[in-house]
Design a protein around this motif. Sequence first.
Motif, PDB file in Angstrom:
ATOM      1  N   LYS A   1      46.658  64.836  27.523  1.00 48.80           N
ATOM      2  CA  LYS A   1      45.832  65.676  26.887  1.00 48.80           C
ATOM      3  C   LYS A   1      46.434  65.674  25.385  1.00 48.80           C
ATOM      4  CE  LYS A   1      43.908  70.169  26.628  1.00 48.80           C
ATOM      5  NZ  LYS A   1      43.742  71.659  27.313  1.00 48.80           N
ATOM      6  N   PRO A   2      45.747  65.527  24.209  1.00 51.86           N
ATOM      7  CA  PRO A   2      46.242  65.522  23.059  1.00 51.86           C
ATOM      8  C   PRO A   2      46.756  66.836  22.437  1.00 51.86           C
ATOM      9  CG  PRO A   2      44.146  64.257  22.970  1.00 51.86           C
ATOM     10  CD  PRO A   2      44.293  65.043  24.182  1.00 51.86           C
ATOM     11  N   GLN A   3      47.863  67.034  21.581  1.00 45.10           N
ATOM     12  CA  GLN A   3      48.294  68.245  20.889  1.00 45.10           C
ATOM     13  C   GLN A   3      47.193  68.611  19.900  1.00 45.10           C
ATOM     14  OE1 GLN A   3      50.523  65.453  21.257  1.00 45.10           O
ATOM     15  NE2 GLN A   3      52.612  66.458  21.236  1.00 45.10           N
TER      16      GLN A   3
ATOM     17  N   GLN B   1      53.150  62.898  17.651  1.00 53.60           N
ATOM     18  CA  GLN B   1      52.012  63.888  17.974  1.00 53.60           C
ATOM     19  C   GLN B   1      50.736  63.276  18.240  1.00 53.60           C
ATOM     20  OE1 GLN B   1      52.566  67.538  17.473  1.00 53.60           O
ATOM     21  NE2 GLN B   1      54.628  66.446  17.731  1.00 53.60           N
ATOM     22  N   VAL B   2      50.069  63.668  19.250  1.00 53.36           N
ATOM     23  CA  VAL B   2      48.841  62.813  20.045  1.00 53.36           C
ATOM     24  C   VAL B   2      47.679  63.804  19.438  1.00 53.36           C
ATOM     25  CG1 VAL B   2      47.982  62.127  21.824  1.00 53.36           C
ATOM     26  CG2 VAL B   2      50.298  62.418  21.843  1.00 53.36           C
ATOM     27  N   VAL B   3      46.680  62.735  19.038  1.00 53.61           N
ATOM     28  CA  VAL B   3      45.399  63.352  18.111  1.00 53.61           C
ATOM     29  C   VAL B   3      44.282  62.538  19.059  1.00 53.61           C
ATOM     30  CG1 VAL B   3      44.242  63.215  16.241  1.00 53.61           C
ATOM     31  CG2 VAL B   3      46.624  63.709  16.013  1.00 53.61           C
ATOM     32  N   GLY B   4      43.207  63.196  19.161  1.00 55.69           N
ATOM     33  CA  GLY B   4      41.824  62.520  19.913  1.00 55.69           C
ATOM     34  C   GLY B   4      41.507  63.408  21.106  1.00 55.69           C
TER      35      GLY B   4
ATOM     36  N   LEU C   1      55.901  57.488  23.315  1.00 51.35           N
ATOM     37  CA  LEU C   1      56.083  58.007  21.877  1.00 51.35           C
ATOM     38  C   LEU C   1      56.168  59.555  21.696  1.00 51.35           C
ATOM     39  CD1 LEU C   1      55.799  55.161  21.155  1.00 51.35           C
ATOM     40  CD2 LEU C   1      54.437  55.628  19.373  1.00 51.35           C
ATOM     41  N   ARG C   2      55.246  60.286  22.712  1.00 51.24           N
ATOM     42  CA  ARG C   2      55.355  61.587  22.611  1.00 51.24           C
ATOM     43  C   ARG C   2      56.657  62.061  23.107  1.00 51.24           C
ATOM     44  NH1 ARG C   2      51.890  65.567  26.759  1.00 51.24           N
ATOM     45  NH2 ARG C   2      53.988  64.743  28.190  1.00 51.24           N
TER      46      ARG C   2
END
Length: 405
Positions: free
Chosen positions: A366-368, A321-324, A314-315
């Motif tokens: 690694k999340p943004q 956008q990746v969160v966490g 998905l990224r």
Amino acid sequence: MNKKISLGIAIGVMALIAAATFIITYNYSMKVFNETVKNVSEKEEVYTRLSELDKYVRANYVGDIDEQALMDSIMEGYVEGLGDRYAVYYDAEEYAELLRKDAGIKVGLGITWEKEESGYIKITSVTEGSGADTAGLVAGDIITAVNNTDVIAYENGYDEAASLLSCEEGTKVKLHIKRVNDEGLSEFFSVELTSEKTEIISVTGRLIDNVGYVKITTFNEKTANQLKSTLTSLIEDGAESLIFDLRGNLGGLIDSLGESLDCILGDCDVVTAQFIDHEEVVVKTTEAEKISMPMAVLVNSTTASCSELFAFALRDEANAQVVGTTTYGKGVMQYTHKLTGGAAVRVTVATLQTEQSGDYNGVGLKPQFEVSLPSDVDLSLLSDEEQLTQDTQLIKAIEVVQTIQ
């Protein structure tokens, strides 16, 4: 100017070529032969040592030998000796349960549980539509007694009491429940549940204003259809952006991953596997059109395997956008092979790479937007309303997708 070569010289050259070919072929054949002999000798030594041990034990051991348990232990020891952290030996009963799980079917009371601090059984989740759900059980309830016997009173305490909750279809189990109400007071009641076959709900969703929130707990044979149905409902209800929650998702079937991504992404190669003798694309999406709206993905250290690949895809392919917090980093793939007698073995057969991000094994994603949860927040116990005030990662994800809009 042409020079003629005598018949004798030609025969001599041919003889030299033949001799050289024989030597090369002979050396190669001897190398293969020696390696084969070494392999056979090593295997023979293993079988000889095992036979020696078996003969001694059978001649001197005063106890009874459970042949099936002995065989299972030998097989387990072999797999453990590989040093493959993901390798597993399943006996026939365990393999049958694995097949049900992969098929998205479970037999049970409709609850999951863990050991509570005082030694009792804490319910961590209740399957929607199950007998436990109908009986009114909720996450956080404490099971104090099973079949009229206090959990701690069993000879093996928690372990023995909890084993009674994993029972065959049709079995009735009586549970005594302790619940702490909103005023902090303890309430006590009992319910009788019947073990039944139910579909594992691996995808749930709800609208948060105009944001579609989708929680995926695993990837089994039912996941793709559940995801497609959930997304269709959310979009029809007015979702203008999507958040996919993969926290705590340890993975599952790679075929299910591909089918799940197929209802989100356009045509693309997602994951490539490097096997011992070849390389191939193992996840490819085929849909001509993809969902075009702002997306975010929630991940943490227990986001592993297929769920990591879902987040990568998905990224990389949908600009999600990746969160966490950084994911687990399981970039290898296992196959499960059925053995004689109904048992099975799972062993690592390939390393994985995403098309754009490459090798992530031991590294993770690694999340943004790196966001940690407060130490006192237990996601499994939060209600929908509490999530919106205490789940800092979800709060950030909502902010991110609304900013993209």
